[in-house]
Design a protein around this motif. Structure first.
Motif, PDB file in Angstrom:
ATOM      1  N   GLY A  15       0.866  -1.176   0.000  1.00  0.00           N
ATOM      2  CA  GLY A  15       0.000   0.000   0.000  1.00  0.00           C
ATOM      3  C   GLY A  15       0.895   1.215   0.000  1.00  0.00           C
ATOM      4  O   GLY A  15       2.100   1.116   0.274  1.00  0.00           O
ATOM      5  N   ASP A  16       0.299   2.368  -0.300  1.00  0.00           N
ATOM      6  CA  ASP A  16       1.105   3.584  -0.387  1.00  0.00           C
ATOM      7  C   ASP A  16       1.855   3.882   0.916  1.00  0.00           C
ATOM      8  O   ASP A  16       1.430   3.462   1.999  1.00  0.00           O
ATOM      9  CB  ASP A  16       0.204   4.788  -0.708  1.00  0.00           C
ATOM     10  N   VAL A  19       0.270   4.780   4.797  1.00  0.00           N
ATOM     11  CA  VAL A  19      -1.072   4.258   5.095  1.00  0.00           C
ATOM     12  C   VAL A  19      -1.137   3.558   6.460  1.00  0.00           C
ATOM     13  O   VAL A  19      -2.226   3.338   7.000  1.00  0.00           O
ATOM     14  CB  VAL A  19      -1.603   3.284   4.005  1.00  0.00           C
ATOM     15  N   LYS A  21       1.187   0.675   7.381  1.00  0.00           N
ATOM     16  CA  LYS A  21       1.592  -0.739   7.315  1.00  0.00           C
ATOM     17  C   LYS A  21       2.439  -1.105   8.544  1.00  0.00           C
ATOM     18  O   LYS A  21       2.176  -2.083   9.233  1.00  0.00           O
ATOM     19  CB  LYS A  21       2.404  -1.010   6.028  1.00  0.00           C
ATOM     20  N   PHE A  89      -5.098   0.657   2.531  1.00  0.00           N
ATOM     21  CA  PHE A  89      -5.245   2.059   2.149  1.00  0.00           C
ATOM     22  C   PHE A  89      -5.682   2.831   3.383  1.00  0.00           C
ATOM     23  O   PHE A  89      -6.214   2.259   4.344  1.00  0.00           O
ATOM     24  CB  PHE A  89      -6.234   2.238   0.984  1.00  0.00           C
ATOM     25  N   ASP A  90      -5.444   4.124   3.347  1.00  0.00           N
ATOM     26  CA  ASP A  90      -5.761   5.007   4.465  1.00  0.00           C
ATOM     27  C   ASP A  90      -7.160   5.590   4.226  1.00  0.00           C
ATOM     28  O   ASP A  90      -7.388   6.246   3.202  1.00  0.00           O
ATOM     29  CB  ASP A  90      -4.673   6.103   4.490  1.00  0.00           C
ATOM     30  N   ALA A  93      -7.174   9.142   3.227  1.00  0.00           N
ATOM     31  CA  ALA A  93      -6.356   9.586   2.072  1.00  0.00           C
ATOM     32  C   ALA A  93      -6.848   8.900   0.804  1.00  0.00           C
ATOM     33  O   ALA A  93      -6.444   7.775   0.483  1.00  0.00           O
ATOM     34  CB  ALA A  93      -4.882   9.279   2.315  1.00  0.00           C
ATOM     35  N   SER A  96      -4.679   6.917  -1.776  1.00  0.00           N
ATOM     36  CA  SER A  96      -4.175   5.591  -1.387  1.00  0.00           C
ATOM     37  C   SER A  96      -5.212   4.519  -1.709  1.00  0.00           C
ATOM     38  O   SER A  96      -4.869   3.369  -2.001  1.00  0.00           O
ATOM     39  CB  SER A  96      -3.795   5.559   0.097  1.00  0.00           C
ATOM     40  N   GLY A 122      -8.863  -1.013   5.299  1.00  0.00           N
ATOM     41  CA  GLY A 122      -8.943   0.446   5.353  1.00  0.00           C
ATOM     42  C   GLY A 122      -8.405   0.847   6.717  1.00  0.00           C
ATOM     43  O   GLY A 122      -8.942   0.397   7.741  1.00  0.00           O
ATOM     44  N   THR A 123      -7.347   1.631   6.752  1.00  0.00           N
ATOM     45  CA  THR A 123      -6.679   1.925   8.027  1.00  0.00           C
ATOM     46  C   THR A 123      -7.080   3.295   8.594  1.00  0.00           C
ATOM     47  O   THR A 123      -7.714   4.094   7.919  1.00  0.00           O
ATOM     48  CB  THR A 123      -5.150   1.904   7.855  1.00  0.00           C
ATOM     49  N   LYS A 124      -6.676   3.530   9.850  1.00  0.00           N
ATOM     50  CA  LYS A 124      -6.895   4.795  10.575  1.00  0.00           C
ATOM     51  C   LYS A 124      -8.382   5.062  10.793  1.00  0.00           C
ATOM     52  O   LYS A 124      -8.853   6.187  10.665  1.00  0.00           O
ATOM     53  CB  LYS A 124      -6.198   5.972   9.863  1.00  0.00           C
TER      54      LYS A 124
END
Ligand code: GDP
Ligand code: MG
Length: 205
Positions: A15-16, A19, A21, A89-90, A93, A96, A122-124
């Motif tokens: 992932g970008d 994000v 990781k 991905f975030d 964002a 991402s 999907g993070t955060k």
């Protein structure tokens, strides 16, 4: 630390840059969140042993890109013999998220043999007010990739154990099927030889 395991799988994180990781892995393997993960050069490794079924120990060996993803210059050797790929991905964002299909494409082109399992994260998720990708969009993309979808937070720990436990169970299921089929299995999973099963093998990890 010494540990015993029956199955071992190599899991890639892609992932970008930014994000989350490394943060996710750190939470999962060390149980902590740090607002500064730092940039490492090359590839980072870490692992954790799960017990998806009583008496069955599965070692997940994670490969984390350390900086190269910033330039989309992840080396070919990184992709080799991966059993599973976690695409991240975030949620705050959008670019991402838009890039996930590019990462997926790269996996398809570069991973030999093809990974058995994908997971989309999907993070955060703790940053609710800053969110730019909806749950429905995440789920739709995951359906396209035929991957489970979860939203995680390395700040609160939300859904991280659930995501990795799911991955672990799916890998074990696949491994058992693949083992009977032969070819695709080779090189993708390390198992302890049957003879050693009664007296669990100890490895340094
Ligand atoms: P990587 O480049 O994908 O490895 O991303 P990092 O793990 O280095 O994280 C990038 C930044 O996002 C860091 O400042 C982290 O503290 C932050 N971060 C990572 N995960 C989360 C999360 O779940 N919630 C919040 N609020 N920040 C996060
Ligand atoms: Mg990182």
């Amino acid at each position: 630390m010494a540990c015993a395991w029956d199955f071992q799988f190599r899991v890639l994180l892609l992932g970008d840059s930014g994000v989350g990781k490394t943060s996710l892995l750190r939470w999962y393997t060390d149980g902590e969140f740090s607002s500064s993960t730092g940039q490492t050069v090359g590839v980072d490794f870490c692992s954790r042993v799960e017990e998806p079924e009583d008496g069955v120990k599965v070692r997940l060996q994670f490969w984390d890109t350390a900086g190269q993803e910033r330039y989309r210059a992840v080396t070919r050797s990184y992709y080799r013999n991966a059993s599973a790929v976690i695409l991240l991905f975030d949620l705050t964002a959008r670019p991402s998220f838009d890039n996930i299909l590019n990462w997926y494409q790269e996996v398809i082109e570069r991973t030999r043999p093809e990974p058995l399992i994908y997971l989309l994260l999907g993070t955060k998720s703790d940053l609710r007010a800053q969110r730019t990708v909806t749950r429905e969009e995440g789920q739709t993309l995951a359906d396209t990739l035929k991957a489970p979808y979860l939203e995680t937070s390395a700040r609160t720990g939300s859904n991280i154990t659930a995501a990795l436990s799911l991955l672990c169970r799916e890998l074990l299921k696949m491994a058992r099927q693949e083992k009977t089929q032969g070819e695709r299995w080779k090189g993708r999973c390390t198992t302890v030889p049957e003879a050693q099963h009664t007296q669990k093998r100890t490895c340094a990890c």
